[in-house]
Design a protein around this motif. Structure first.
Motif, PDB file in Angstrom:
ATOM      1  N   MET B  52       0.633  -1.227  -0.133  1.00 35.04           N
ATOM      2  CA  MET B  52      -0.015  -0.010   0.094  1.00 35.04           C
ATOM      3  C   MET B  52       0.826   1.295  -0.067  1.00 35.04           C
ATOM      4  O   MET B  52       1.058   2.080   0.938  1.00 35.04           O
ATOM      5  CB  MET B  52      -0.886   0.038   1.380  1.00 35.04           C
ATOM      6  N   HIS B  53       1.534   1.566  -1.314  1.00 32.41           N
ATOM      7  CA  HIS B  53       2.133   2.741  -1.402  1.00 32.41           C
ATOM      8  C   HIS B  53       2.151   3.280  -2.908  1.00 32.41           C
ATOM      9  O   HIS B  53       1.883   2.442  -3.630  1.00 32.41           O
ATOM     10  CB  HIS B  53       3.638   2.700  -0.881  1.00 32.41           C
ATOM     11  N   SER B  54       2.472   4.286  -2.981  1.00 35.57           N
ATOM     12  CA  SER B  54       2.331   4.947  -4.225  1.00 35.57           C
ATOM     13  C   SER B  54       2.923   4.277  -5.456  1.00 35.57           C
ATOM     14  O   SER B  54       2.481   3.929  -6.598  1.00 35.57           O
ATOM     15  CB  SER B  54       2.593   6.127  -4.386  1.00 35.57           C
ATOM     16  N   LYS B  55       4.120   3.858  -5.038  1.00 35.85           N
ATOM     17  CA  LYS B  55       5.066   3.023  -6.177  1.00 35.85           C
ATOM     18  C   LYS B  55       4.457   1.855  -6.764  1.00 35.85           C
ATOM     19  O   LYS B  55       4.427   1.711  -8.120  1.00 35.85           O
ATOM     20  CB  LYS B  55       6.379   2.990  -5.662  1.00 35.85           C
ATOM     21  N   TYR B  56       3.772   1.021  -5.856  1.00 35.73           N
ATOM     22  CA  TYR B  56       3.128  -0.066  -6.280  1.00 35.73           C
ATOM     23  C   TYR B  56       1.980   0.215  -7.312  1.00 35.73           C
ATOM     24  O   TYR B  56       2.017  -0.392  -8.349  1.00 35.73           O
ATOM     25  CB  TYR B  56       2.536  -0.945  -5.016  1.00 35.73           C
ATOM     26  N   PHE B  57       1.093   1.178  -6.992  1.00 36.65           N
ATOM     27  CA  PHE B  57       0.039   1.709  -7.696  1.00 36.65           C
ATOM     28  C   PHE B  57       0.686   2.236  -9.276  1.00 36.65           C
ATOM     29  O   PHE B  57      -0.180   2.187 -10.170  1.00 36.65           O
ATOM     30  CB  PHE B  57      -0.899   2.254  -7.085  1.00 36.65           C
ATOM     31  N   ALA B  58       1.515   3.125  -9.156  1.00 35.78           N
ATOM     32  CA  ALA B  58       1.981   3.577 -10.392  1.00 35.78           C
ATOM     33  C   ALA B  58       2.479   2.789 -11.402  1.00 35.78           C
ATOM     34  O   ALA B  58       2.278   2.754 -12.431  1.00 35.78           O
ATOM     35  CB  ALA B  58       3.423   4.497 -10.095  1.00 35.78           C
ATOM     36  N   GLN B  59       2.526   1.364 -10.847  1.00 37.03           N
ATOM     37  CA  GLN B  59       2.897   0.171 -11.738  1.00 37.03           C
ATOM     38  C   GLN B  59       1.923  -0.737 -11.774  1.00 37.03           C
ATOM     39  O   GLN B  59       2.132  -1.859 -12.121  1.00 37.03           O
ATOM     40  CB  GLN B  59       4.363  -0.027 -11.548  1.00 37.03           C
ATOM     41  N   ILE B  60       0.794  -0.591 -11.122  1.00 38.80           N
ATOM     42  CA  ILE B  60      -0.103  -1.991 -10.902  1.00 38.80           C
ATOM     43  C   ILE B  60      -0.475  -2.524 -12.027  1.00 38.80           C
ATOM     44  O   ILE B  60      -0.579  -3.822 -12.056  1.00 38.80           O
ATOM     45  CB  ILE B  60      -1.197  -1.122 -10.262  1.00 38.80           C
ATOM     46  N   LYS B  61      -0.479  -1.960 -13.390  1.00 39.48           N
ATOM     47  CA  LYS B  61      -0.915  -2.517 -14.401  1.00 39.48           C
ATOM     48  C   LYS B  61      -0.086  -3.852 -14.928  1.00 39.48           C
ATOM     49  O   LYS B  61      -0.645  -4.647 -15.619  1.00 39.48           O
ATOM     50  CB  LYS B  61      -1.054  -1.453 -15.701  1.00 39.48           C
ATOM     51  N   GLU B  62       1.087  -3.638 -14.498  1.00 38.51           N
ATOM     52  CA  GLU B  62       2.033  -4.762 -14.693  1.00 38.51           C
ATOM     53  C   GLU B  62       1.890  -6.021 -13.907  1.00 38.51           C
ATOM     54  O   GLU B  62       2.421  -7.056 -13.991  1.00 38.51           O
ATOM     55  CB  GLU B  62       3.416  -4.098 -14.797  1.00 38.51           C
ATOM     56  N   LYS B  63       1.018  -5.715 -12.735  1.00 40.95           N
ATOM     57  CA  LYS B  63       1.075  -6.892 -11.611  1.00 40.95           C
ATOM     58  C   LYS B  63      -0.057  -7.929 -12.195  1.00 40.95           C
ATOM     59  O   LYS B  63      -0.871  -7.580 -12.941  1.00 40.95           O
ATOM     60  CB  LYS B  63       0.446  -6.262 -10.365  1.00 40.95           C
ATOM     61  N   LYS B  64       0.282  -9.103 -11.960  1.00 44.74           N
ATOM     62  CA  LYS B  64      -0.618  -9.899 -12.062  1.00 44.74           C
ATOM     63  C   LYS B  64      -1.342 -10.540 -10.901  1.00 44.74           C
ATOM     64  O   LYS B  64      -0.792 -11.310  -9.966  1.00 44.74           O
ATOM     65  CB  LYS B  64       0.086 -11.225 -12.753  1.00 44.74           C
TER      66      LYS B  64
END
Lengths: 347, 347
Positions: B52-64
């Motif tokens: 739960m931090h902005s870095k994770y969500f800035a790239q969330i589209k790459e997460k599976k």
């Protein structure tokens, strides 16, 4: 073109919706691919066409049907073979009252991007709540009757709040099909009538009751930029149509055409257009009007009239098909995460 | 008591909601059992607290991540092992703008009988649409500024429709966080400002812009029958807070207390109570007021303020826990099928 009919719901009008769906089966016949029944616990079921009759539903609690879940594109069926999506053609929302007309099913269908005929969320909220309908209509320049809105806190002061006299009509603020509606002719009838209305709704509306007032119903929808109207119906009524009368009324074939001047019909249509606006795009609605001293007043908006008021249209099937080509679209929102990326950059 | 925080959404304020959820993590800490992220395609995901931090969500589209389905009591997870329900504790609806504030998520949560903090369907519709907020406020005796409502059809006549002068402020009718809001000082700025607002909403609202007007924000909720108020904030503003300023504003810790008389504070509270009424039961809302010549005007109602305006409360955690004990209940409707049985009997 194929449809599916969604009916039932956790609603006081649950049974009305079943009858409505059975009536629509008679009209649309094999155009209906699926009958989707929503029970009062919010489970969805597919009903075989051959079971679409009142006897089946009178005993439905004994049936063992597999519950389905509404999700993207359709209904999810989980079985020991795994999950399967049953894709849905255009849905006709035929759930009257709660769930169907309060915005819940509109929300679910929009959320899962399932195309449907019926009022959208705002339209549902503004027509399901009779007090909000009045505010909305008034701002558009459509007349409505005087009213008092009661809740549990101010109901004891009902008589002090009114600037009109007996007789008046008492209605639940959120309910359709005349459930909990009573005419009050003298003070001693008041408490009973209020109790009856509060059974259906946390708020209750009181309006003057005008004996013998002229009533006209007009159904219609907007297709592209043009309105498609039904003929005008003059409801056959005693004092007012109660639940049971209305209920039986649904299964009729043709309603009597009203005998009214072209000028008055034009006035009804102008008022309908103002109310329909863009708000009801995608829905076939019925507006019920009063005419008092040659002035048109809105009584109420039925955003999902019984069996879609099909019996008022000259060519209901074509109307429905054309409306299906003219549904409002929700634009997709692109998420770019540009602010989140900027936060990262500034760190 | 445990919570889960629902955030994201197909909304122009998607990123605001992410920041809002991150801020609330800092306040509620281990009281939050699940972070539920809703993406723009309406899939739900559980996010690990450590992500739960902005870095994770800035790239969330790459997460599976495995998508989940909202259903009765919680989130359904389908895997090769079969379907499993993840039961949810009390949900905090923290989706700003579309989905969260337009009634969709309120509908889904109510439909599946999942307890939540946030505005219900009617409250959402009346606060999300700024024009409807005005109608509602006016009827309650709460003042609002003059306005003109524009759509694509009448936007060319904007100047003729107004009975007020430059400067004015142009806002999308359905959007929050100052997106698409512009002050127009002279005619040549008008078209650009209208284009900007129509990007976010099919309708646009114009109001007079009052330079240096006093602004006061007050958050609160109703717990049982009593109101629990935040302190009054005087927003730190330039001309008005734009999207970026407001966005950065969310992560702050404490807002400056407004310097105002007890009498004025009382007036703000009285207006807040009228607006909150029963409509917003179950929600922590923030009302933004103007004060003009000692008169209070409603600017807007935020039914899901950024990070629930926690920074305005002396004891936010206790407020939230008390509110959790005071959520509106939807009565269950018993279906008896008595009319269907009667039809059968009469056959």
């Amino acid at each position: 073109m194929e449809f599916c009919v969604l009916f039932g719901g956790a609603s006081f009008e649950h049974e009305i919706s079943i009858v409505s769906a059975i009536a629509l089966k008679g009209v649309l016949k094999d155009r209906i691919k699926y009958f989707i029944f929503l029970d009062e616990n919010h489970h969805f079921y597919l009903i075989e066409e051959s079971n679409m009759h009142s006897k089946y539903f009178a005993q439905i609690k004994e049936k063992k049907l597999p519950p389905l879940i509404l999700t993207h594109n359709g209904l999810l069926k989980n079985s020991f073979l795994g999950a399967k999506i049953i894709e849905l053609p255009l849905v006709i929302n035929l759930v009257h009252g709660g769930d169907g007309e309060d915005g819940k099913l509109a929300s679910l269908l929009e959320f899962y991007r399932i195309a449907f005929i019926g009022p959208r969320i705002e339209a549902s909220v503004l027509s399901y709540n009779k007090y909000l309908t009045k505010l909305y209509a008034k701002d558009l320049g459509v007349k409505t009757l005087d009213h008092v809105l009661l809740n549990e806190k101010n109901r004891a002061n009902a008589l002090d709040l009114m600037n009109f006299n007996f007789p008046f009509i008492i209605k639940p603020n959120n309910a359709g099909s005349s459930l909990g509606v009573n005419v009050v002719k003298e003070e001693k009838e008041l408490v009973y009538a209020l109790d009856g209305a509060f059974e259906y709704s946390k708020e209750v509306l009181i309006e003057p009751f005008i004996q013998g007032v002229k009533e006209y119903n007009l159904a219609g929808c907007k297709i592209k930029k043009d309105f498609c109207f039904s003929y005008v119906e003059e409801p056959n009524k005693q004092e007012f149509l109660d639940f049971k009368q209305k209920y039986l009324d649904f299964s009729r074939n043709k309603a009597p055409k009203a005998n009214l001047s072209n000028a008055l019909e034009e006035q009804l249509k102008e008022n309908f257009k103002k109310l329909y606006n863009d708000l009801f795009d995608g829905a076939i609605i019925r507006c019920d009007f009063f005419v008092i001293k040659n002035e048109v007043y809105l009584n109420e908006i039925n955003p999902i009239p019984g069996s879609l008021a099909n019996y008022l249209f000259d060519d209901f099937k074509t109307t429905l098909e054309n409306l299906a080509q003219s549904l409002p679209k929700t634009p997709k929102i692109q998420i770019k995460n540009s602010y989140l990326l900027q936060i990262q950059k500034n760190k």
